[in-house]
Every structure is written in structure tokens, then in C-alpha cells.
Design an enzyme around this catalytic site. Structure first.
Site, PDB file in Angstrom:
ATOM      1  N   GLY A 214       0.839  -1.206   0.000  1.00  7.51           N
ATOM      2  CA  GLY A 214       0.000   0.000   0.000  1.00  7.51           C
ATOM      3  C   GLY A 214       0.869   1.250   0.000  1.00  7.51           C
ATOM      4  O   GLY A 214       2.040   1.217  -0.374  1.00  7.51           O
ATOM      5  N   ILE A 215       0.274   2.320   0.506  1.00 10.12           N
ATOM      6  CA  ILE A 215       0.952   3.601   0.474  1.00 10.12           C
ATOM      7  C   ILE A 215       1.377   3.997   1.884  1.00 10.12           C
ATOM      8  O   ILE A 215       0.730   3.593   2.848  1.00 10.12           O
ATOM      9  CB  ILE A 215      -0.010   4.656  -0.119  1.00 10.12           C
ATOM     10  CG1 ILE A 215       0.636   6.010  -0.159  1.00 10.12           C
ATOM     11  CG2 ILE A 215      -1.308   4.720   0.639  1.00 10.12           C
ATOM     12  CD1 ILE A 215      -0.294   7.066  -0.689  1.00 10.12           C
ATOM     13  N   GLY A 216       2.459   4.743   2.019  1.00 11.03           N
ATOM     14  CA  GLY A 216       2.796   5.318   3.315  1.00 11.03           C
ATOM     15  C   GLY A 216       4.062   4.761   3.937  1.00 11.03           C
ATOM     16  O   GLY A 216       4.842   4.051   3.300  1.00 11.03           O
ATOM     17  N   ALA A 217       4.249   5.104   5.215  1.00  7.81           N
ATOM     18  CA  ALA A 217       5.508   4.826   5.899  1.00  7.81           C
ATOM     19  C   ALA A 217       5.751   3.323   6.071  1.00  7.81           C
ATOM     20  O   ALA A 217       6.893   2.869   5.962  1.00  7.81           O
ATOM     21  CB  ALA A 217       5.506   5.516   7.262  1.00  7.81           C
ATOM     22  N   ILE A 218       4.691   2.547   6.335  1.00  6.96           N
ATOM     23  CA  ILE A 218       4.917   1.112   6.597  1.00  6.96           C
ATOM     24  C   ILE A 218       5.405   0.381   5.339  1.00  6.96           C
ATOM     25  O   ILE A 218       6.447  -0.281   5.389  1.00  6.96           O
ATOM     26  CB  ILE A 218       3.665   0.461   7.232  1.00  6.96           C
ATOM     27  CG1 ILE A 218       3.463   1.030   8.644  1.00  6.96           C
ATOM     28  CG2 ILE A 218       3.797  -1.062   7.277  1.00  6.96           C
ATOM     29  CD1 ILE A 218       2.219   0.577   9.359  1.00  6.96           C
ATOM     30  N   GLU A 237      -1.711  -2.836  -6.458  1.00  4.58           N
ATOM     31  CA  GLU A 237      -2.621  -1.762  -6.855  1.00  4.58           C
ATOM     32  C   GLU A 237      -1.822  -0.526  -7.277  1.00  4.58           C
ATOM     33  O   GLU A 237      -2.030   0.065  -8.303  1.00  4.58           O
ATOM     34  CB  GLU A 237      -3.467  -1.465  -5.633  1.00  4.58           C
ATOM     35  CG  GLU A 237      -4.398  -0.316  -5.736  1.00  4.58           C
ATOM     36  CD  GLU A 237      -5.227  -0.286  -4.458  1.00  4.58           C
ATOM     37  OE1 GLU A 237      -5.764  -1.342  -4.072  1.00  4.58           O
ATOM     38  OE2 GLU A 237      -5.333   0.788  -3.858  1.00  4.58           O
ATOM     39  N   GLY A 335      -8.187  -1.271  -2.194  1.00  6.70           N
ATOM     40  CA  GLY A 335      -7.894  -2.612  -2.699  1.00  6.70           C
ATOM     41  C   GLY A 335      -7.552  -3.599  -1.591  1.00  6.70           C
ATOM     42  O   GLY A 335      -7.067  -4.691  -1.873  1.00  6.70           O
TER      43      GLY A 335
HETATM   44  N1  COA Z   1      -8.212   5.267  17.120  1.00  2.00           N
HETATM   45  C1  COA Z   1      -8.365   6.587  16.911  1.00  2.00           C
HETATM   46  N2  COA Z   1      -7.843   7.234  15.840  1.00  2.00           N
HETATM   47  C2  COA Z   1      -7.116   6.518  14.970  1.00  2.00           C
HETATM   48  C3  COA Z   1      -6.898   5.146  15.125  1.00  2.00           C
HETATM   49  C4  COA Z   1      -7.480   4.520  16.262  1.00  2.00           C
HETATM   50  N3  COA Z   1      -7.328   3.219  16.483  1.00  2.00           N
HETATM   51  N4  COA Z   1      -6.135   4.706  14.108  1.00  2.00           N
HETATM   52  C5  COA Z   1      -5.905   5.753  13.305  1.00  2.00           C
HETATM   53  N5  COA Z   1      -6.480   6.856  13.846  1.00  2.00           N
HETATM   54  C6  COA Z   1      -6.458   8.207  13.303  1.00  2.00           C
HETATM   55  C7  COA Z   1      -5.044   8.747  13.265  1.00  2.00           C
HETATM   56  O1  COA Z   1      -4.691   9.344  14.510  1.00  2.00           O
HETATM   57  C8  COA Z   1      -5.121   9.754  12.148  1.00  2.00           C
HETATM   58  O2  COA Z   1      -5.787  10.915  12.591  1.00  2.00           O
HETATM   59  P1  COA Z   1      -5.259  12.378  12.144  1.00  2.00           P
HETATM   60  O3  COA Z   1      -5.316  12.380  10.641  1.00  2.00           O
HETATM   61  O4  COA Z   1      -6.237  13.298  12.796  1.00  2.00           O
HETATM   62  O5  COA Z   1      -3.857  12.444  12.669  1.00  2.00           O
HETATM   63  C9  COA Z   1      -6.093   9.082  11.150  1.00  2.00           C
HETATM   64  O6  COA Z   1      -6.855   8.158  11.929  1.00  2.00           O
HETATM   65  C10 COA Z   1      -5.362   8.331  10.032  1.00  2.00           C
HETATM   66  O7  COA Z   1      -4.488   7.396  10.638  1.00  2.00           O
HETATM   67  P2  COA Z   1      -2.988   7.183  10.141  1.00  2.00           P
HETATM   68  O8  COA Z   1      -2.396   6.144  11.008  1.00  2.00           O
HETATM   69  O9  COA Z   1      -2.260   8.489  10.017  1.00  2.00           O
HETATM   70  O10 COA Z   1      -3.261   6.669   8.669  1.00  2.00           O
HETATM   71  P3  COA Z   1      -2.309   6.046   7.605  1.00  2.00           P
HETATM   72  O11 COA Z   1      -1.979   7.098   6.618  1.00  2.00           O
HETATM   73  O12 COA Z   1      -1.195   5.258   8.175  1.00  2.00           O
HETATM   74  O13 COA Z   1      -3.346   5.051   6.905  1.00  2.00           O
HETATM   75  C11 COA Z   1      -5.240   3.609   7.004  1.00  2.00           C
HETATM   76  C12 COA Z   1      -3.909   4.003   7.643  1.00  2.00           C
HETATM   77  C13 COA Z   1      -5.756   2.396   7.722  1.00  2.00           C
HETATM   78  C14 COA Z   1      -6.235   4.753   7.112  1.00  2.00           C
HETATM   79  C15 COA Z   1      -4.956   3.282   5.512  1.00  2.00           C
HETATM   80  O14 COA Z   1      -3.993   2.280   5.435  1.00  2.00           O
HETATM   81  C16 COA Z   1      -6.212   2.824   4.779  1.00  2.00           C
HETATM   82  O15 COA Z   1      -6.986   3.647   4.344  1.00  2.00           O
HETATM   83  N6  COA Z   1      -6.400   1.502   4.581  1.00  2.00           N
HETATM   84  C17 COA Z   1      -7.569   0.959   3.905  1.00  2.00           C
HETATM   85  C18 COA Z   1      -7.393   0.949   2.413  1.00  2.00           C
HETATM   86  C19 COA Z   1      -6.299   0.028   1.938  1.00  2.00           C
HETATM   87  O16 COA Z   1      -5.756  -0.781   2.672  1.00  2.00           O
HETATM   88  N7  COA Z   1      -6.005   0.109   0.650  1.00  2.00           N
HETATM   89  C20 COA Z   1      -5.078  -0.767  -0.011  1.00  2.00           C
HETATM   90  C21 COA Z   1      -3.719  -0.229  -0.163  1.00  2.00           C
HETATM   91  S1  COA Z   1      -3.500   1.167  -1.220  1.00  2.00           S
END
Ligand code: COA
Length: 432
Positions: A214-218, A237, A335
Site C-alpha cells: 500500500g501507500i505510506g511509511a509502513i 494496486e 484494494g
Molecule cells: N483510534 C483513533 N484514531 C485513529 C486510530 C485509532 N485506532 N487509528 C488511526 N487513527 C487516526 C489517526 O490518529 C489519524 O488521525 P489524524 O489524521 O487526525 O492524525 C487518522 O486516523 C489516520 O491514521 P494514520 O495512522 O495516520 O493513517 P495512515 O496514513 O497510516 O493510513 C489507514 C492508515 C488504515 C487509514 C490506511 O492504510 C487505509 O486507508 N487503509 C484501507 C485501504 C487500503 O488498505 N487500501 C489498499 C492499499 S492502497
């Protein structure tokens, strides 16, 4: 008429293009960094010309002016994925959210959400009159194929990508010419937590594996720990810059892939100019529509398929919430399940949900007894396979509910383990 004459006859100004969209139309915007900003920004600047125009989009990487306060009467955003620029609109009722697997979005456009206007961004035509969809093929190509009207921003800085990624100039109704860099997404900051998660995920990846990231730091952190692997492949994707570095290092060769050997297969790109330059005219990289790339029955044909995605919460049964915090929609399924299912169906595949053990600056655990009230389950407890945090790996497939809870507590943040243990002792009537 030659295609060159045809092309010339279709060129109009941005103002004229915006005038082709009528009140009440459903407009699908080219996806992510492939968004055709010029025409949609022009429409927003002249909002008074429109009433009830529905704007359908997924990852909105542009200004998303149509979703801002004051636009309600003119535009209504229908989000299939919610991002930073559109979260408030959906949360405050100015926009809507339509749940849909990314792989099924093209079918949505062919059936329940017929497209009046596809606003797309493409490369200039090649010597045969074909324009490439460049960074975003995904639902953009299928939307253009079924739309009543196709308006294309032809950007000479869009990389020309290969695969099933072209539209002939005869299939485009109007052309707006432009020249601007493609929107860039800078690499995320990788901290200690992400590095530990990346290392844990990498330990599950064998030589010759095919990856979805996916996208991002992980995902970026996972890539850091793959430098000693051999002959990795990509069927994903999307990809960003980290993949280019591993191709250059000779780690990603795609040689061991069972379908599309030798090729990186993706449906969209999102990164910096480094990625876009790599993708330009590169026969090693093939872009296909999302109903092919994300089709679980296609994904499963890869050998050693490994998918890595992230989430918001996992409960002690292994139910994964990835798209909402309680009732608040913060993203979408994207995805995730397409790849979880495709990897699970692959005979030697693995699907990984990777996340930091805590959120909100360490104040809440992401491993919880129950999901927050209202949270949507994205990956069900029947689908979940591996869950990874900075504290380790929990392999949930094949484990009963008691064993799952134990495995998840072992990878929770130590500050929250006691509370989770108490919950389990009540639930399972035994000491944990
Ligand atoms: N409780 C409360 N808030 C939470 C939380 C929890 N358990 N987990 C995340 N949050 C909040 C974060 O604090 C952050 O808030 P902010 O924007 O106000 O700082 C927000 O939710 C986003 O979380 P973050 O950890 O910064 O998101 P990310 O960029 O690492 O993305 C997902 C994580 C889960 C949102 C992202 O991976 C996703 O949309 N996944 C579903 C779609 C997918 O997997 N697609 C396929 C790959 S492209």
C-alpha cells in the site's frame, strides 16, 4: 481524416471544456495524481454555472474545491474513498460515501452509477494517435470507456506508461492542452516504529515472492528490509518511489513471477518525479485497469503472493477495521480486501495487516476488545491472516478465538496488555 486532423478538431479551451458539463451531470474525475485539475478547478471557480453536479472520485490528490463549504448547491461529492481533502465534507454531510471494492468500481460505472462525463488526464498521442493514461489507469480508463462524454486534459509532462493503458484520440470528445508536472507525493517519514514493523513484515517475505504494497511509511519501511532478498516481483494496486530503488538494486527482477513474468504490474502510481521518470516508456512496467489488477482470481495466480496493508483497529477475534474510526469514515476499503482475498487464495500466499500497536500519540491501543461503535469491518475475521506490529507477528489463520486473542495480546503495546488480558479472562473463563 487523419488522427492529427481529428485531434486538432477536438482542442478547446479550459473555459469551453468546463462549459460542456451540465447541471445534474455525474462527473467521474481521473484518479489520484492523474486528476485533471485544470477543468475541475475552472468549474469550481464558476460554481454559479452548475446545480447538483455529482463529482465521483477516490483518492483526491488535487484541491477538491468542489467539496468545500459553500459548494453544496452546485456540487455534491460522492466519494468511493475518503482522503485528507474530502474527510470533512463527508463527515459534515456535504458529501457522500459509497462503499465499493476498488476492483468493482469499473462495474459500478457500467451499471449502478452511469457516467455522464469522464474528466481524464492523458499523454499527447503517439504516432498512431494513442494517448496513455500515464499515472492512473485504475477506474479512469473504464470510466472513459463507458462515459457519454470524455474530456481529456492532454499533459505533455504525463509519463507514457505501457500495458492496457491507452485511449485512441477518436474515443475522446474534447481535448484541453496543458503542460505541468504531475502531482507528487513525497515519501513518508519512517520512524523507529515503522522500521520495526517493516523488519517484521520482511521476515515473512521469501525470495521469489510477488508483493502488493500500500501507500505510506509502513510499505516504505518494508522495502528497506528487502535488500538481501532475491528475485522479488510486484503485482500491486499502486507503487511509489521505494520500488524504483529495489529495481535499481537488482532485488526486484520479476523473474520468478508466474503471471506477467519480468513485469511490474500495477493500476496506478503515486510518488515523486523519480517514479514518474522510471515509469516513462518503461516496458518493464505495465498498467492495467483495476478490475484486472485487483481481481482476486488474477492475484491468486501469482506464486508466493504477499499483500501488505494497514488498518485502524483489530479486535481480539481478528476483525479488521481499516476505513473508519467508529462511525467517522476516514478512508475506504480501496484494494485491501481484493489483495487479502487474492493472497489467501494463492496456494503459497500470505496476507499481512501491518500497523503500529498504538494510535493518537500512543494514547490508544489499536488492538482492542471490541471495535469502536459504528466501525465498518473491512477485513473480516474469516479473511484475516497475519497481523504485524512493532512488537511482533500474530498468525491468526487456523487459530481459534482464544488462540487469536492470545496471539494479538502478544503483539499489543505493553501498556495495554493487562487490560486486554482481563477482558479475555472474562470472555474465555480462564487465566490468560
Ligand atoms: N483510534 C483513533 N484514531 C485513529 C486510530 C485509532 N485506532 N487509528 C488511526 N487513527 C487516526 C489517526 O490518529 C489519524 O488521525 P489524524 O489524521 O487526525 O492524525 C487518522 O486516523 C489516520 O491514521 P494514520 O495512522 O495516520 O493513517 P495512515 O496514513 O497510516 O493510513 C489507514 C492508515 C488504515 C487509514 C490506511 O492504510 C487505509 O486507508 N487503509 C484501507 C485501504 C487500503 O488498505 N487500501 C489498499 C492499499 S492502497
Amino acid at each position: 481524416m487523419s488522427w492529427q486532423q481529428l485531434y486538432e478538431s477536438k482542442v478547446i479551451s479550459v473555459e469551453e471544456a468546463a462549459g460542456k458539463v451540465k447541471s445534474g451531470d455525474r462527473v467521474v474525475l481521473g484518479h489520484a495524481v492523474g486528476e485533471p485539475a485544470a477543468v475541475i478547478d475552472e468549474m469550481v471557480a464558476h460554481k454559479e454555472n452548475y446545480k447538483d453536479v455529482e463529482i465521483v472520485h477516490m483518492v483526491a490528490m488535487g484541491k477538491a474545491g468542489y467539496a468545500q463549504p459553500g459548494m453544496e448547491e452546485h456540487f455534491r461529492h460522492n466519494a468511493i474513498f475518503v482522503g485528507g481533502t474530502t474527510r470533512d465534507a463527508v463527515a459534515s454531510g456535504r458529501g457522500d460515501f459509497t462503499p465499493c471494492f476498488f476492483s468493482e468500481v469499473p462495474k459500478l460505472f457500467r451499471t449502478s452509477l452511469p457516467v455522464d462525463v469522464a474528466l481524464i488526464q492523458v499523454t499527447p498521442p503517439d504516432e498512431h494517435g494513442y494517448c496513455s493514461f500515464g499515472v492512473s489507469n485504475d477506474y479512469t480508463k473504464p470510466a472513459a470507456e463507458c462515459a457519454k462524454l470524455v474530456i481529456a486534459e492532454v499533459n505533455d509532462q504525463m509519463p507514457r506508461t505501457m500495458g492496457d493503458c491507452f485511449i485512441h484520440i477518436s474515443e475522446i470528445d474534447y481535448v484541453v492542452e496543458s503542460s505541468h508536472p504531475v502531482i507528487e507525493l513525497k515519501p513518508a517519514r519512517i520512524g523507529e516504529v515503522e522500521r520495526a514493523i517493516g523488519e517484521n513484515c520482511a521476515s515473512l517475505i521469501e525470495d521469489g515472492a510477488t508483493l502488493q504494497l500500500g501507500i505510506g511509511a509502513i510499505p516504505d519501511a518494508v522495502l528497506l528490509f528487502l535488500r538481501d532478498k532475491k528475485d522479488l516481483g510486484i503485482h500491486s494496486e499502486m507503487i511509489s518511489d521505494g520500488v524504483v530503488e529495489l529495481v535499481e538494486a537488482g532485488v526486484i527482477t520479476n523473474k520468478a513471477k508466474t503471471i506477467h513474468p519480468g513485469k511490474i504490474v500495477v493500476t496506478f502510481l503515486m510518488g515523486t518525479k523519480k517514479l514518474y521518470d522510471f515509469a516513462n516508456n518503461n516496458a518493464m512496467l505495465e498498467m492495467y485497469p483495476v478490475d484486472y489488477v485487483n481481481d482476486p482470481t488474477v492475484i491468486m495466480k501469482n506464486s508466493k503472493m504477499v499483500s501488505i496493508n494497514s488498518c485502524v483497529q483489530v479486535d481480539l477475534m481478528g476483525q479488521v477495521a481499516s476505513e473508519s474510526v467508529g462511525l467517522k469514515q476516514i478512508s475506504g476499503v480501496g484494494g485491501q480486501l481484493d489483495f487479502v482475498r487474492g493472497s489467501n487464495m494463492c496456494k503459497d500466499g500470505k496476507s499481512i495487516i501491518a500497523m503500529p500497536a498504538t494510535a493518537a500519540k500512543g494514547t490508544v491501543s489499536k488492538i482492542v476488545p471490541l471495535l469502536d461503535e459504528g466501525a465498518a469491518v473491512t477485513t473480516s475475521r474469516n479473511d484475516v491472516d497475519y497481523v504485524v506490529t512493532e512488537f511482533g507477528i500474530a498468525h491468526l489463520k487456523g487459530k481459534n478465538l482464544r488462540e487469536r486473542a492470545r496471539a494479538l495480546i502478544n503483539i499489543a503495546h505493553p501498556n495495554f496488555r493487562e487490560g486486554l488480558i482481563k477482558e479475555c479472562e472474562n470472555r474465555f473463563h480462564q487465566q490468560f
